[in-house]
Every structure is written in structure tokens, then in C-alpha cells.
Scaffold this motif. Structure first.
Motif, PDB file in Angstrom:
ATOM      1  N   HIS B  10       0.803  -1.229   0.000  1.00 35.89           N
ATOM      2  CA  HIS B  10       0.000   0.000   0.000  1.00 35.89           C
ATOM      3  C   HIS B  10       0.838   1.282   0.000  1.00 35.89           C
ATOM      4  N   THR B  94      -0.566  -6.141  -5.947  1.00 34.97           N
ATOM      5  CA  THR B  94      -1.102  -4.789  -6.140  1.00 34.97           C
ATOM      6  C   THR B  94      -0.144  -3.777  -5.523  1.00 34.97           C
ATOM      7  N   HIS B 120      -1.870   1.441  -8.635  1.00 38.48           N
ATOM      8  CA  HIS B 120      -2.670   2.651  -8.498  1.00 38.48           C
ATOM      9  C   HIS B 120      -1.743   3.757  -8.018  1.00 38.48           C
ATOM     10  N   ILE B 158      -5.601   6.877  -5.678  1.00 42.85           N
ATOM     11  CA  ILE B 158      -6.181   5.949  -4.700  1.00 42.85           C
ATOM     12  C   ILE B 158      -6.040   6.521  -3.285  1.00 42.85           C
ATOM     13  N   ARG B 362      -7.328  -3.610   1.046  1.00 42.37           N
ATOM     14  CA  ARG B 362      -8.459  -3.647   0.087  1.00 42.37           C
ATOM     15  C   ARG B 362      -9.670  -2.903   0.653  1.00 42.37           C
ATOM     16  N   TYR B 365      -8.612   1.185   1.149  1.00 43.12           N
ATOM     17  CA  TYR B 365      -8.448   1.932  -0.106  1.00 43.12           C
ATOM     18  C   TYR B 365      -9.563   1.606  -1.111  1.00 43.12           C
ATOM     19  N   LEU B 367     -10.257  -0.973  -2.872  1.00 42.14           N
ATOM     20  CA  LEU B 367      -9.662  -1.464  -4.123  1.00 42.14           C
ATOM     21  C   LEU B 367     -10.680  -2.286  -4.893  1.00 42.14           C
TER      22      LEU B 367
END
Lengths: 371, 371, 371
Positions: B10, B94, B120, B158, B362, B365, B367
Motif C-alpha cells: 500500500h 497490487t 494505483h 487511490i 483492500r 483503499y 480497491l
């Protein structure tokens, strides 16, 4: 396993009387006064996991059963019986109970009776002052009544406690305030105050501290984490250094509660000042699987004759179980390790364990034999 | 070994594009901006040893081979292929990429493509403001453009990130500055500024923070060690307490990055305030063999639903490997230990591992599925 | 077990010459200057237990024998012979001795001869200034004599040391004070001073620091716990950050002593500033069974080429034994663990151990071969 005497819990609170459901149980697992964030629960914390580890077996369930099962079993037994089983499972013989928290909580006698132990009262200075203010109309009346209330509390209480840490922070001027200052501050407080208004004025907080010091009873000081009203760095016990110096040699013992994450600072003060002691309570209940690691940090600088056990339990009888079991597990594990590697002798380990579990508190609070 | 979903990193940065030799590789192993002291090398750190442990096997060499061998092999494969192998070896699915650092770095898309994942963008507030200032001639223009830039970034980013910690320190007034204050500060900044001049004014830093809060996107805040511009004690997250209180209930999540060595303070804030979360990234990459000990300290007070994984990798693809592998090793080791001693159930351990590795990020944010 | 070169103890003090009984031995086990609290003893500390573990075998007794037996055996052998046996059992080859403490202590030569090693002198700036003040009648004389004393000390000493941390605290203005300020402060000090009066003026403390920096000799700075005169939070090495920046690139090495419980902050400064080094001494002697845990925290951020061993021993030859043995045990244990889990290679572990034990100090203090 350590062979310990019945524990002396030198700092705890009462237990709520009624039955609790999921929504009313969970808030007691944290020092936060807000609900858990969306998508999370306070059961998913070291404290929550420790409750699910240690408490279900005392009510006849498997460790780590789901919290809903545990709470259903608790309701089935009823609050009274659950409380009795949990308290008696904790292994605590003596309770020093801070009675200054609001809510429908058991008093010292009721707690002792449920637990099969004995109890003594600790008087919280700020609550005492607020009660006095509720019934005093003038500055002169307030100050006279406050003096009398402290004096009369000292006749029955085992200790005083201050929560100046989260009313103002510990960066307080160390010396006693002068009478003029106190009168002025009391007048301002009374004038601006509605009934129930909290005491946050630093002059009055200092006046309370010094009033307590004058009685000669041990004085417990909240330091480190706890109530979310505080700013954590303003609760660093190192900020008390000048107050500690100012009270040296007066015959009053100071006990620094909690301390985390500044517990090494608290241990340092206990090392260098004869009248300073340190408590390992709250930090263990809230760190669960990490309790032995946190306790070990206390035991770096703190002389072993100045370390005190507590649960700081509040509201839930489960928190007595956590405080006591996590402490005995953590201490047993550390001492086993130190003895196994030859750093400590087994005899010293036994002796120190007994001091921390009960002996130090018995000496510092001058507890009567068997009480 | 833990069975984890693909990690959500993140908080990370881009990777340098060209080939690197010994002299250009080594500076990325430290947060220092000075060369290593005479007679020493940054390879002789926990980070350097962890690179030599974890990365050579991904390029077909033995763990702990000499750094010169490793860098020769890296050049032989070429920067592109080495980067691809390393990133794909990290296990990250991610990437949330802070694009506010200067230098010839891969952007989010390029990074995701090399790693076989998705990415992101996180917008760094101070960099955004500096870009806006470079093209604004008047105070009114600057403030209008800045408002528009934040608004338009919010449509695609994000999250936002602030580095106020090393521009001014975290002892900032908590409330939003008034419009007059902001105009005055902006005028002073514009007047004294050459192109590229950094933003350090506390009023403008607060204006940026509150502009970001108003968008409702999560706001990442640098705390603790990192850039050597900061004074460490001024980056203690406890200094943010009043800002945290002021932003409670507004619907914006705050994520405290790094935190070390004040990570217990960050965990405390995550415990008592619903909208505060804590990251364990940089602290693990820079402590190597000690990662599990440091992670354990985070997991004392932080509720498990509020702990986030990151690599904070910057420049070297190796740092993604370190961040991810040290995290999974450390977490696996702690959970194995806690399950083995009965403190946690195995099911809880699996569940919490998955939350920290991906699920919490998740949720916070928001996601999209699979991205 | 580690195969180490003879240790370089880069910071220690002299040993008392006469025989010691229980009452005169115990005060050296603590940094407190007060007697142990009623009902407690400083033998019941990590330091006391480590003395009883490590020292009796060097005098022919069993580890963990009662302290009274140990002290009786010590008297039987005599102070001289006990001291010789203990010092030779410590495994230290080179001693850098701070000679600025009062009392009937062995000098560097006498210490080296008893230990079978070599010794060099460290000059304590504040003690030097106080000696100069005792024999200077005017401000001009004081400042000229002080300049000459620093200059002449630099010709023979191996380093300077400052205890500004417990004379004023480390929140000192970072730049050198101007000549007018220094003259004014010196005048005020001389006028208010009786012979033996301590130096606490921040302007003069800064003048001393910068006088030492100008000589190019390494400068040791007390940080963290130690003398009870200090306020612990005012000894946080992070407070030195601006002074560190102001002295960067001048060619003078800064060595942050002790640091505990802010040793992670000291390690951070050593990481980001080339001329900063960190010492692990006092923290190990005073934490005993916890020495490896504390050392591990130092070794998170500190580059391995910037970590120095010391005993900080003072008064008792036993404290040399503790400092040296606890350090080698702790380091050996950590490195064994890191090698066993694959985090470090065995060759790196050997190399780093030798750097911390001796090599780093030899480089930083430019020690002559074999001395």
C-alpha cells in the motif's frame, strides 16, 4: 510453573453488575471510547485473543471458541456466576480497588467476596475533588471540604491515585502551588463549572498531588497509555522527574502505573529514586501474546524490589483473568529462560517472582497479614 | 509457511530504469543522503545483508554471495530483466505507488507490468503543490490551481500522502488554517521561491492536509524515520494526536506510515481512534534479521484490522523483495510461535495474516476486485 | 563461541583502590546516588545478578553464591589481587579511560598494568573547565587558560568527552556561541562560583563542545540514562540532530555513548550521518540477562561499521567483567541465531563481531598497532 503466593493486585477497578451482550462486552476490550472501525472488531486484538484463550475454559468451553459461543455461555450462567468463576480462576488474593470510575460497578467488598479474597480502597484524587465541588458553594468551602475529604480518605484508604496524566499531562510544575494560586484556580473552576464538570486545571491537579503526598499514603500516578483523552507523549513518566525529586525524602512512596510505551523510562526512575516504584499491569493485558516481551523490558532497569503486579481490570471479570494469567505466564517464561541459560539462579528466580507477585506490594502498601 | 493471498503493497515508489554499479546501487540501501563513512559500506547493514540473503537466488546465485558478484550478475542480465525477475519473485499483486519522488523512475503502469500485477497512484501533496507553484504567477492563481489540482488528483488517485514530517515536523496546529493565513503564507512562499523550491511552511502544509481530508480519500502521513531532513523526535506520530481528533468522524481514513522507532505510539493511535491505521513497511526493510521483533512491537496495541503491509521500496527492485519477504518471514514466524504456545488459534492466525497482507488495504483503499 | 580479538573498551573509568565492604560495594551497582530503598538492595537488579553470575568463578567461587560470600572472598584476596584477577578475566586489551571522575581511582596506566593491556586517556571537557576555573581569576584568564588546556589535552588524549546531557540537557543551540556570549557567560560563572562549582551554563557547554570539535579528536557525548542529575527525556540523542548537522564534514567523529532507552534514536543518527557512531556499553551492564535483546535493538539501524563496544565500568573491576562478558555473550547469541536462520552468513558474522569488538574503535580513534 512458578510456585507463587496469592497475587496482590495493587491496582484495579470494579466489575459491571449486569449481563453483557456482544455490543456491551466488546468496548471493555480497549481503552478507546469509540466503537471499532467499520469492518473491524476489538476481538481482533491481543486482548480479544487472550480473552478467547484464557476465559472459555473457566466457563467449561474450549479455548479460542468463537466469541459468540463464549458470550452465550456467559449469559447462560448469568453475570453473577460467570463473574464468580472467572474471578476465582484468576488466583488473586488481595485487591486494591480504585473506586473513582463512574458506572454501576462492584465496590471493593463485593469484588472481594465474589473472588474469595480481601480488598482495600484506593481513592482517586480528581474524582474526590469533583464530588466535593458538586457540594461546595464557595472557594473557601471547596478548599476546606477538599482538605477534609483527603484527610478523611487517608484514614481508610490504602493509597491515593492521580490521573493528572490525562487531565492535563505530566508536564506539571513540580513544586506545591501557593495558597493564592490555589484559591484563584479554585474560584475559576467553580465559576465555570457545571455539576459533573471535570477537573483539568494544572494548579488544582498539583494541589491534589501535594495534598496526597502530605498524608504519607502511597500515591499512584497514571503514566503512559490508557484513557484516549491523553496525548501519549504528555504521559511519559520522565516528565515527572522534577516532581519525583521534589518529593524525595518525604516518606511518601510514588507508584508509576502502566507506563507503556515509556515503561523503560518508568523503570529508570524506579532505579535511581528510592521512593519510586513501577507497575506492570495494563501493559500486559493489552499486549497478550507479547506480555513476556513487554515485561522483560520493565525488568531491565527496575530493581526487582520495586516492581508491582496489577491487572488494571475494569468492567469485565475476564480482565482479571487476563491480567493475572498473562502476568504469571510471562514471568514464568522469562525466569525459566534466564535460569536455563545460567543468568539467574533458580533460588533467586523463585524469590523475585514472589516479591513481584505479592511481597513488594505488601511492603509498600503496608498490608496487614493475610489481607 | 503462511498461505497468503497476493500482497497489497500500500505504499511504494518507482524503480530506477538504468543499470547500476556498486557506487550507484549502494546509496539506495540507506535513508541517508551522504556517502558511507570512510572505512564502512552500507552493505554492512541489516538491509545490505538482507539484500545479499534474499536477492541472489532470484538471479541464479547463492545467498550471501559477495555484493560484487551480485552486481556483476545483475549487469549481465540487464536492468530490465533483473528488475522483472526480482519484482516477480516478491509475491506482490497490487502496488499503490507514491509518484512524488524525483528521478528517472518507473511509473505505476510500468512497475505493474514488470511485476505482473496492478498498480494505483498515490499523490504526494507537497510535490503537487510545488508543481503548481512552478506554473502559478499570483497568490490567487496558486491557490485556485492548487484546489483544482487536489480535486482532479482525487478523481484518479487511490490516496494522498503528506511528508509534512520532514518538511516541518508533526508539531503542527491541528485545525485548518483560515483563508487569510493561507493567502499570506502562499504570498510569502511565492515571493521567496525559486523554481523547484520546497514547501516547508507550516500553514501551507496544514492547508494541504485539510484539502486532502476534504476529498475523502485515505491520507497517508509519513511518521518516524526516513528522510534525513527530519528531526526524528519531531516525527513522533503522538504529535499528530490533536490532528487525529480534529479529523475524527469526517469519513477520511488516516494511515500512519513507518513510525519506527515510535511504532508503538502509532499502534496506540490505531487502537484508540477508529479512522487511524498503521503501516509496518519501512521498519522491516531496514531492520532485516530483526524484522519479526519489530513487527511484534506493532502487533502489541494495533488492532489486527488496522495494520497494513508495504515495502516503501524506492529505486531498487531488490527493496520490493526485501519488503515482501521480510514481512512474510516475520509474520509467519510470529504466528507460528503464538500458535505453538497456544496464545492464538491456527484459524485466527491464518485470518489475521490474510487481513494484514491484503484484506485491510483492500477495505481501506476500496480497491476494485482483482486490482 | 565467537573468536574475537582482544576487546577495545572505548569508554571506561578508573577502579577504586581500597577494599570494599557490602555497604561500599553496593552503590557501584547502580547509577543512583541514593541508597537502596528500605527493604530492597541493588544486588536485586540485573546488574547485581550478573555480578553474582560472572565474577565469583574468577575468584574461585561458584556462580550465584551469596553476595556476602563473594565479598568475603574478595577481602581475603585483597583489593589488588581481586582487581587483577577480575580485570584479566574480562578479555579487554585496550582501555580508553575517561579520567574526569572524582575519587581515589586508578589512572589509565595503573589500570592497564593491572589488566595486562594498554590504555589511553579521554579528557572530560566539563572537568577540565572546572579545574581551569579553580585556578583562573579573570574572565580573560579563564578563557585563555581553557583554550590552552583543550589544545594541550588534544596533544596527548585519544578523545574528548562531554556530559552536557546531565549538566543542562541536549536541547542546546547547535551553532558555536559568539565570543561576546562566551565572555559574558564565563564572567557570570566565575562570579557566582565557589571552588569546585559545576559547570551547567549552556553557552559554556557549547563553547567546550566546539573547542573540542576544533581539535579534530573524536568527541564522545553522553546520551540516555546514567547520572541521576539528568532528566531522561532531555538526554534523547535525537535532540543532538542539529548539532550533528552543524558538525558534518568538519572531520571530527562524534560518538554517542549509552543512549538507552533512546538507543534506536542513536542508531538512526549513526545510519544517516557519516561522522556519527554509537556505543552499546552502559546499556548492557545494566540490563544483564536482557543484554542480547538490547544489543539487538542497536543493531537494527546502526551500520555495523559504526558500533562500538565499551564497559563504561566505574569503580569496581567487576563492572569490566560484566561489560565484556555480557557483550560477548549477547553478540555471540544474536549472531548464532541469525546465522542459524540463514539471515546472515557465518563469514559476515565473524567479520562484524570483530569490527564491533575492536576494529571500529581502532579506526575511529586511530589507535596505534597493538595499543
Amino acid at each position: 510453573m512458578l510456585d507463587l503466593p496469592p497475587l496482590v493486585d495493587h491496582h484495579c477497578h470494579g466489575v459491571v453488575r449486569g449481563d453483557l451482550g456482544l455490543g456491551s462486552f466488546e468496548p471493555y476490550l480497549t481503552e478507546s471510547n469509540a466503537p471499532a472501525a467499520p469492518g473491524t472488531t476489538f476481538f481482533d486484538t491481543q486482548t480479544g485473543f487472550a480473552v478467547r484463550r484464557l476465559c472459555p475454559p473457566l466457563l467449561g468451553l474450549d479455548a479460542h471458541c468463537p466469541s459468540a459461543h463464549y458470550l452465550a455461555r456467559r449469559r447462560e450462567l448469568g453475570a453473577y456466576e460467570s463473574c464468580r468463576r472467572l474471578l476465582r480462576g484468576a488466583g488473586i488474593g488481595t485487591f486494591l480497588v480504585d473506586t473513582g470510575l463512574p458506572g454501576d460497578l462492584t465496590g471493593p467488598g463485593e469484588l472481594a467476596s465474589a473472588a474469595g479474597g480481601t480488598a482495600h480502597e484506593i481513592v482517586r484524587l480528581e474524582s474526590l475533588a469533583e464530588q466535593v465541588a458538586d457540594t461546595s458553594g464557595t472557594v473557601e468551602g471547596l478548599l476546606a471540604n477538599l482538605g477534609e475529604a483527603v484527610h478523611s480518605a487517608a484514614a481508610t484508604a490504602i493509597a491515593f491515585k492521580s490521573v493528572a496524566a490525562y487531565r492535563h499531562g505530566l508536564a506539571l510544575a513540580p513544586e506545591p502551588p501557593g495558597p493564592g494560586e490555589v484559591r484563584y484556580a479554585a474560584g475559576r473552576w467553580l465559576a465555570g463549572r457545571e455539576s459533573g464538570g471535570r477537573l483539568t486545571d494544572p494548579v488544582l491537579l498539583r494541589h491534589l498531588l501535594w495534598s496526597a503526598v502530605a498524608t504519607g499514603l502511597p500515591l499512584q500516578l497514571h503514566t503512559g497509555f490508557g484513557d484516549p483523552d491523553l496525548r501519549l507523549d504528555q504521559a511519559d513518566p520522565a516528565l515527572l522527574t522534577e516532581f519525583v525529586r521534589a518529593t524525595a525524602g518525604l516518606g511518601t512512596e510514588l507508584v508509576l502505573l502502566h507506563g507503556y510505551p515509556y515503561h523503560r523510562q518508568a523503570a529508570y526512575l524506579a532505579n535511581v529514586f528510592p521512593h519510586v516504584h513501577t507497575d506492570v499491569g495494563l501493559a500486559l493485558t493489552h499486549t497478550g501474546a507479547r506480555a513476556s516481551a513487554v515485561l522483560a523490558e520493565f525488568l531491565e532497569l527496575a530493581p526487582f524490589g520495586k516492581v508491582l503486579f496489577s491487572t488494571d481490570a475494569y468492567g469485565l471479570p475476564e480482565l482479571y483473568v487476563l491480567g493475572a494469567r498473562l502476568f504469571t505466564h510471562a514471568l514464568g517464561r522469562l525466569l525459566d529462560e534466564w535460569v536455563a541459560e545460567g543468568a539467574w539462579s533458580a533460588a533467586d528466580a523463585e524469590r523475585v517472582a514472589s516479591m513481584i507477585a505479592a511481597g513488594n506490594a505488601r511492603r509498600i502498601y503496608r498490608l496487614p497479614d493475610g489481607g
